[in-house]
Motif scaffolding. Structure first.
Motif, PDB file in Angstrom:
ATOM      1  N   VAL A   6      16.883  -4.606  -0.807  1.00 53.35           N
ATOM      2  CA  VAL A   6      15.960  -3.585  -0.050  1.00 53.35           C
ATOM      3  C   VAL A   6      16.899  -2.462   0.149  1.00 53.35           C
ATOM      4  O   VAL A   6      16.637  -1.495   0.079  1.00 53.35           O
ATOM      5  N   GLN A   7      18.043  -2.923   1.122  1.00 46.36           N
ATOM      6  CA  GLN A   7      19.035  -1.834   1.214  1.00 46.36           C
ATOM      7  C   GLN A   7      19.558  -1.280   0.083  1.00 46.36           C
ATOM      8  O   GLN A   7      19.873   0.106  -0.006  1.00 46.36           O
ATOM      9  N   HIS A  13       0.731  -1.218   0.061  1.00 50.80           N
ATOM     10  CA  HIS A  13       0.148   0.127  -0.175  1.00 50.80           C
ATOM     11  C   HIS A  13       0.985   1.175   0.040  1.00 50.80           C
ATOM     12  O   HIS A  13       0.500   2.479  -0.509  1.00 50.80           O
ATOM     13  N   ARG A  14       2.045   1.027   0.349  1.00 55.90           N
ATOM     14  CA  ARG A  14       2.888   2.305   0.529  1.00 55.90           C
ATOM     15  C   ARG A  14       4.306   1.683   0.230  1.00 55.90           C
ATOM     16  O   ARG A  14       4.529   0.447   0.031  1.00 55.90           O
ATOM     17  N   LEU A  15       5.327   2.620   0.190  1.00 59.15           N
ATOM     18  CA  LEU A  15       6.888   2.058  -0.338  1.00 59.15           C
ATOM     19  C   LEU A  15       7.367   1.024   0.673  1.00 59.15           C
ATOM     20  O   LEU A  15       7.921  -0.137   0.375  1.00 59.15           O
ATOM     21  N   SER A  16       7.212   1.157   2.128  1.00 57.20           N
ATOM     22  CA  SER A  16       7.679   0.343   2.997  1.00 57.20           C
ATOM     23  C   SER A  16       6.896  -0.908   2.923  1.00 57.20           C
ATOM     24  O   SER A  16       7.561  -1.984   3.119  1.00 57.20           O
ATOM     25  N   ASP A  17       5.820  -1.119   2.557  1.00 60.00           N
ATOM     26  CA  ASP A  17       5.278  -2.480   2.099  1.00 60.00           C
ATOM     27  C   ASP A  17       5.983  -2.977   1.112  1.00 60.00           C
ATOM     28  O   ASP A  17       5.886  -4.392   1.203  1.00 60.00           O
ATOM     29  N   VAL A  18       6.253  -2.460   0.036  1.00 63.03           N
ATOM     30  CA  VAL A  18       6.958  -2.940  -1.190  1.00 63.03           C
ATOM     31  C   VAL A  18       8.602  -3.527  -0.506  1.00 63.03           C
ATOM     32  O   VAL A  18       8.566  -4.839  -0.904  1.00 63.03           O
ATOM     33  N   TRP A  19       9.187  -3.030   0.321  1.00 61.61           N
ATOM     34  CA  TRP A  19      10.294  -3.439   1.001  1.00 61.61           C
ATOM     35  C   TRP A  19       9.943  -4.714   1.850  1.00 61.61           C
ATOM     36  O   TRP A  19      10.830  -5.742   1.603  1.00 61.61           O
TER      37      TRP A  19
END
Length: 187
Positions: A158-159, A132-138
């Motif tokens: 991810v890093q 739903h947001r970029l942190s969820d992609v990570w």
């Protein structure tokens, strides 16, 4: 491990984690990296997507109305995708990647579960992504890495993405400092 991806972003994550050789099937929308186009397709869209948004909306409404089985009509009307159960069974996947975010954007987790229930003798792991947001992609990259036993590679990926993003963050400020200078010299 035998993988099937029903989501283009999952296919790209699988490739980025070095597991493309384990991918045995894909959705009709998975087209990158180019070599996945040679893989069997296990899903189809039930409408013509090469038309206007209004036409797509009309097709979805017509598809919803055309469902005859009252007990399944609500479920079937929600999805514009069909899974080729026979193809999925012949591929015998250990893991199937899908999504939970949008029933119109890609094959849903519900569609996958229904197809898998029709299969006999197969119990693949279903990994559903839900950004739903970029942190969820990570988190999804880490989830895919865990399913592929590539946790370290996923964390490194991810890093590297986060570092690239951090490198880009100062650019708008730098551009904003340069633009007034440029606009003043134009007049």
């Amino acid at each position: 491990m035998r993988l099937v991806s029903l989501l283009a972003s999952a296919t790209e994550m699988i490739a980025a984690l070095g597991c493309l050789d384990q991918l045995v099937g894909r959705s009709h929308e998975c087209d990158y990296p180019l070599e996945v186009q040679a893989l069997p397709v296990v899903s189809t869209v039930q409408i013509n997507t090469d038309v206007s948004s209004a036409s797509i909306d009309a097709q979805i409404k017509q598809l919803a109305q055309s469902k005859l089985e009252p007990q399944n009509a609500a479920l079937k009307a929600l999805s514009i995708y069909a899974i080729d159960v026979a193809q999925l069974q012949s591929l015998r996947p250990d893991v199937i990647f899908t999504q939970t975010q949008c029933e119109v954007c890609a094959v849903s987790e519900r569609d996958v579960m229904q197809a898998v229930q029709q299969l006999t003798g197969l119990q693949p792991r279903i990994v559903a992504l839900a950004p739903h947001r970029l942190s969820d992609v990570w988190e999804d990259i880490l989830r895919v890495g865990e399913a592929l036993d590539r946790q370290k590679q996923a964390a490194a990926l991810v890093q590297s993405y986060q570092q690239r993003l951090a490198h880009l963050q100062p650019l708008p400020r730098q551009i904003n400092r340069v633009l007034p200078c440029l606009s003043g010299s134009i007049h």
